[in-house]
Write a protein that holds these residues in place. Structure first.
Motif, PDB file in Angstrom:
ATOM      1  N   ALA A  63      -5.374   1.277  -1.969  1.00 28.12           N
ATOM      2  CA  ALA A  63      -6.397   0.565  -1.199  1.00 28.12           C
ATOM      3  C   ALA A  63      -6.150   0.726   0.303  1.00 28.12           C
ATOM      4  O   ALA A  63      -7.091   0.896   1.088  1.00 28.12           O
ATOM      5  N   VAL A  64      -4.882   0.669   0.708  1.00 22.97           N
ATOM      6  CA  VAL A  64      -4.551   0.898   2.118  1.00 22.97           C
ATOM      7  C   VAL A  64      -4.973   2.303   2.534  1.00 22.97           C
ATOM      8  O   VAL A  64      -5.555   2.511   3.613  1.00 22.97           O
ATOM      9  N   ALA A  65      -4.690   3.280   1.674  1.00 26.02           N
ATOM     10  CA  ALA A  65      -5.065   4.665   1.973  1.00 26.02           C
ATOM     11  C   ALA A  65      -6.581   4.821   2.070  1.00 26.02           C
ATOM     12  O   ALA A  65      -7.092   5.488   2.985  1.00 26.02           O
ATOM     13  N   ALA A  66      -7.306   4.209   1.141  1.00 24.40           N
ATOM     14  CA  ALA A  66      -8.768   4.289   1.171  1.00 24.40           C
ATOM     15  C   ALA A  66      -9.326   3.637   2.428  1.00 24.40           C
ATOM     16  O   ALA A  66     -10.329   4.099   2.991  1.00 24.40           O
ATOM     17  N   ALA A  67      -8.694   2.558   2.880  1.00 20.80           N
ATOM     18  CA  ALA A  67      -9.124   1.913   4.116  1.00 20.80           C
ATOM     19  C   ALA A  67      -8.961   2.852   5.312  1.00 20.80           C
ATOM     20  O   ALA A  67      -9.791   2.860   6.235  1.00 20.80           O
ATOM     21  N   ILE A  68      -7.901   3.659   5.307  1.00 18.84           N
ATOM     22  CA  ILE A  68      -7.709   4.652   6.365  1.00 18.84           C
ATOM     23  C   ILE A  68      -8.853   5.668   6.354  1.00 18.84           C
ATOM     24  O   ILE A  68      -9.394   6.040   7.406  1.00 18.84           O
ATOM     25  N   VAL A  69      -9.227   6.114   5.155  1.00 17.79           N
ATOM     26  CA  VAL A  69     -10.317   7.086   5.023  1.00 17.79           C
ATOM     27  C   VAL A  69     -11.618   6.522   5.583  1.00 17.79           C
ATOM     28  O   VAL A  69     -12.335   7.182   6.346  1.00 17.79           O
ATOM     29  N   VAL A  70     -11.938   5.277   5.214  1.00 14.56           N
ATOM     30  CA  VAL A  70     -13.177   4.656   5.682  1.00 14.56           C
ATOM     31  C   VAL A  70     -13.140   4.420   7.186  1.00 14.56           C
ATOM     32  O   VAL A  70     -14.126   4.675   7.899  1.00 14.56           O
ATOM     33  N   ALA A  71     -12.008   3.930   7.704  1.00 14.11           N
ATOM     34  CA  ALA A  71     -11.892   3.684   9.142  1.00 14.11           C
ATOM     35  C   ALA A  71     -12.076   4.969   9.941  1.00 14.11           C
ATOM     36  O   ALA A  71     -12.745   4.981  10.991  1.00 14.11           O
ATOM     37  N   ALA A  72     -11.502   6.071   9.456  1.00 12.35           N
ATOM     38  CA  ALA A  72     -11.681   7.354  10.136  1.00 12.35           C
ATOM     39  C   ALA A  72     -13.146   7.790  10.102  1.00 12.35           C
ATOM     40  O   ALA A  72     -13.670   8.341  11.078  1.00 12.35           O
TER      41      ALA A  72
END
Length: 415
Positions: free
Chosen positions: A385-394
């Motif tokens: 979930a943390v990794a997916a949040a990075i993807v969305v934020a980028a």
């Protein structure tokens, strides 16, 4: 005559039927490398920590050297780079089992792992670069964007399948014969198929700056804001892969089923590959920016479900949905990378994206393993979930940047 043929047929005819199986098999050693190093070191030296560290430094070596190899290919041509690098990597892989089985210090084994990673041939990004060159040369301008998206979809699906088949082969050979056989096999595949890929006629389509008709853009163009956001997005995907596989392994290991992690992980991988190919059929009005935000958000939502899963059934459901998000997201990021690549820097751009995935996966695997040991499996399950949040934020940052500079939604493939 040219206008009546489907563009996909033009691409296949221009690249040649032999190109695709050669390029696919040539990727396998890369996918076998980190898992094979881990398996062999654990088997010979009896240390999971040392095995994980060797796997991580091999991945980091690839991330460090990858963009440099891409820049060299842009400058001198792929053949001049891939042939010597492939031969060096094959030799290092062949020597690795002997060094691990010897009385050599752990530091020497780590150093060899770094060299293996740094010399890993960048077949996947080089293949994307070659096919981009084929598209520029053989496909009509008004159809290039559609063919490019379909090509990036195929390439991402091929990567997904390789990263399923590669670890499976390592496990199969280790169980059926011996752990060293996987590394020896990777060495042989590198020697034969990476060399064949390097010498394939398509290698002439990307001759390097010396023979290029256009001037190579300055290196600073690689660091303009929009392209780095794509690199951060692919880094997030790499973190997602590493965190998911490691946390899944930890969850199943509680009940003594850690060996089955690869099978469950395949649920996500197969779905991801299928959906990655499916992106080629998406309408052009569904822009790359919108796809990034849409599929990234799906990835984040599924990762939250995964974080709260407490049963095998729950994990399988979450993994199936995760595959629907990560495959199209990765295709979108590579397509954006292709359209944003500065003139004469396509191999550099593709290796930057590929290296971001590798380093994210390596670091996340190591960190998630520590989280499992020290904080417990429930904490580790939040990693994706943390990794997916990075993807969305980028993706949000990328969209905001495009609006600020008031550029068109999608850029044509460079002529």
């Amino acid at each position: 005559m040219f206008r009546t043929r489907p563009t996909s047929s033009v691409l296949i005819r221009s690249a040649g039927l032999s190109y695709f199986p050669i390029a696919f098999i040539a990727r396998l050693p890369f996918a076998m490398m980190t898992v094979g190093v881990l398996t062999l070191v654990v088997a010979e030296r009896g240390s999971v920590t040392l095995g994980g560290l060797n796997s991580a430094v091999a991945g980091l070596g690839t991330a460090i050297a990858g963009p440099l190899l891409g820049a060299a290919a842009d400058r001198f041509g792929q053949r001049r780079v891939l042939v010597p690098v492939g031969l060096v990597n094959a030799a290092l892989l062949g020597a690795f089992p002997f060094v691990v089985a010897s009385t050599a210090a752990d530091a020497a084994v780590l150093a060899l792992s770094v060299l293996i990673g740094m010399s890993a041939p960048q077949v996947a990004p080089m293949s994307r670069t070659r096919l981009m060159a084929v598209i520029r040369r053989s496909v009509q301008r008004d159809r290039r964007e559609k063919v490019l998206n379909g090509t990036m979809a195929y390439e991402s699906a091929a990567d997904e399948m390789v990263f399923i088949v590669g670890p499976f082969l390592v496990g199969l050979l280790a169980v059926a014969i011996a752990p060293w056989v996987a590394i020896a096999g990777a060495s042989a595949l590198t020697f034969v198929f990476v060399t064949a890929f390097a010498l394939h006629p398509t290698g002439r389509l990307h001759p390097g700056t010396d023979a290029a008709a256009t001037t190579q853009a300055p290196a600073r163009e690689l660091f303009r804001f929009r392209l780095p956001t794509v690199v951060v997005g692919t880094l997030g995907v790499g973190v997602f892969f590493g965190a998911t596989l490691t946390s899944l392994t930890g969850f199943l290991a509680v009940d003594g089923d850690g060996d089955s992690a690869g099978l469950l992980y395949g649920v996500m991988g197969i779905g991801s590959a299928v959906l990655a190919l499916g992106t080629a059929a998406l309408p052009e009005r569904f822009t790359l920016k919108a796809r990034w935000l849409a599929f990234g958000s799906l990835l984040l939502a599924a990762a939250v479900i995964y974080a709260f899963a407490r049963s095998g059934t729950g994990l399988v459901i979450a993994l199936a949905v995760l595959g629907c998000g990560v495959g199209p997201t990765l295709v979108t990021l590579y397509s954006l990378g292709a359209t944003l690549s500065p003139a004469g820097r396509s191999a550099t751009t593709m290796t930057m994206l590929n290296s971001a995935v590798v380093v994210g996966q390596a670091v996340a695997a190591a960190v998630t393993g520590l989280v499992v040991d020290r904080l417990g499996i429930n904490a580790a399950l939040t990693g994706p979930a943390v990794a997916a949040a990075i993807v969305v934020a980028a993706g949000v940052a990328h969209a905001a940047a495009r609006q600020r500079v008031a550029e068109p939604e999608r850029e044509p493939v460079p002529a």
